[in-house]
Design a protein around this motif. Structure first.
Motif, PDB file in Angstrom:
ATOM      1  N   PRO A 185      41.725  33.185  86.057  1.00 28.80           N
ATOM      2  CA  PRO A 185      42.729  32.574  85.177  1.00 28.80           C
ATOM      3  C   PRO A 185      42.238  32.440  83.738  1.00 28.80           C
ATOM      4  O   PRO A 185      43.012  32.647  82.791  1.00 28.80           O
ATOM      5  CB  PRO A 185      42.966  31.197  85.810  1.00 28.80           C
TER       6      PRO A 185
ATOM      7  N   ILE B 200      42.491  35.791  82.089  1.00 24.13           N
ATOM      8  CA  ILE B 200      43.885  36.121  81.767  1.00 24.13           C
ATOM      9  C   ILE B 200      44.338  35.354  80.527  1.00 24.13           C
ATOM     10  O   ILE B 200      44.974  35.919  79.624  1.00 24.13           O
ATOM     11  CB  ILE B 200      44.795  35.804  82.967  1.00 24.13           C
TER      12      ILE B 200
ATOM     13  N   VAL C 230      48.391  30.783  88.862  1.00 20.58           N
ATOM     14  CA  VAL C 230      47.484  31.901  89.166  1.00 20.58           C
ATOM     15  C   VAL C 230      46.236  31.396  89.878  1.00 20.58           C
ATOM     16  O   VAL C 230      45.766  32.000  90.848  1.00 20.58           O
ATOM     17  CB  VAL C 230      47.102  32.653  87.875  1.00 20.58           C
TER      18      VAL C 230
END
Length: 241
Positions: free
Chosen positions: A30, A33, A115
C-alpha cells in the motif's frame, strides 16, 4: 530547477509518514502504491511507473525468498517491510513538503486501507492453507516425507529409508507423510481420503504401524498416528495401546 509540483495543486497527496505505518501493518505494497500515485499526481509519470512496478515485483520476490528461509520468516518479512516503508517515506518527504507549502491537501486513506486489508486477508489465507506443512522434506521418487524443526534430518531419513526398504514407498506410489516430535512422542501424519477417520476397520492397521515404527525406527518411543487431509490438518489421532 523548476518544481514538479503545480503552484496551485488540485490533486491531494498522501503524507509519506504514513508509509511506515502501512508497511508495518499491511506490508509495503500500500505504501508503494501511495508513493507511486503521489508521483503521478505531481506529474512525474516516469517515477510513478518505476515505483509501482518495483513495488509489485519486489513483493513477489520477497514472498518467494522468505519461503526458502528455515528460520522464522515473519521477523524477516516485518523488518524488510519496515525498512522499505522508511525508504519510501524519506524519498517523498521533500515532495510532500512542497505540496503542503503550495496549499495542497492530504488524500483520503480509504483506498490504501482497503488495499492493505485485502493483502492481509490473502496473506493470512495463504499462511493458514500451508500452516501444517513443514518446509523440510525428503523425496523418495514421487513420495515425500516432510519433517518439522523438532526432528533432525538424520531421524527423518531413518524413517524414510525404512518406508522405502519395507516397500511403503515404491517407484509407483505417490505418498505424502509428515513426522513430528513432541517431547518423547513421535507423531506420524498420514494423508487419507474419504471417511477413513471414522472407519473403525482402519484403526487396527494404524495401531500396528505405530507399534512397528516404535520398535524398528524410534527405539521403543511412543508413536501416534494422525490421519490428515492433504494439507496435514489432523482429522483423527490414533494411539497404540
Amino acid at each position: 530547477m523548476e518544481s514538479i509540483i503545480n503552484k496551485t495543486p488540485t490533486k491531494k497527496l498522501w503524507n509519506p509518514k504514513s508509509f511506515i505505518i502501512f508497511s508495518i501493518l499491511f506490508s509495503f505494497v500500500p505504501a508503494g502504491i501511495m508513493s507511486s500515485l503521489n508521483y503521478g499526481r505531481c506529474g512525474n509519470n516516469k517515477m510513478k511507473w518505476i515505483v509501482l512496478f518495483s513495488t509489485i515485483l519486489g513483493f513477489i520476490g520477497i514472498i518467494t525468498l522468505t519461503s526458502f528461509f528455515s528460520i522464522d520468516s515473519s521477523v524477516i518479512f516485518i523488518a524488510i517491510n519496515a525498512g522499505l516503508g522508511i525508504y519510501l517515506s524519506l524519498a517523498q518527504r521533500k515532495l510532500y513538503k512542497e505540496h503542503i507549502e503550495n496549499g495542497g491537501k492530504n488524500a483520503s486513506y480509504l483506498m490504501p486501507i482497503a488495499v492493505g486489508i485485502l493483502i492481509f486477508s490473502v496473506t493470512a489465507a495463504s499462511v493458514l492453507y500451508t500452516i501444517y506443512i513443514p518446509k523440510n522434506a525428503l523425496d523418495y521418487g514421487k513420495n515425500h516425507l516432510f519433517y518439522t524443526s523438532n526432528m533432525q534430518q538424520s531421524q527423518a531419513k531413518q524413517l524414510g529409508d525404512y518406508f522405502r526398504d519395507e516397500q511403503y514407498f515404491t517407484d509407483n506410489s505417490e505418498i505424502d507423510v509428515k513426522i513430528d516430535k513432541q517431547k518423547d512422542l513421535y507423531i506420524l501424519s498420514l494423508v487419507v481420503e474419504g471417511d477413513y477417520e471414522n472407519n473403525q476397520n482402519y484403526m487396527a492397521p494404524m495401531k500396528a504401524i505405530s507399534r512397528e515404527l516404535s520398535q524398528n525406527v524410534f527405539k521403543n518411543s511412543k508413536v501416534r498416528i494422525d490421519l490428515c487431509d492433504d494439507r496435514f490438518k489432523v482429522l483423527k489421532s490414533i494411539n497404540a495401546d
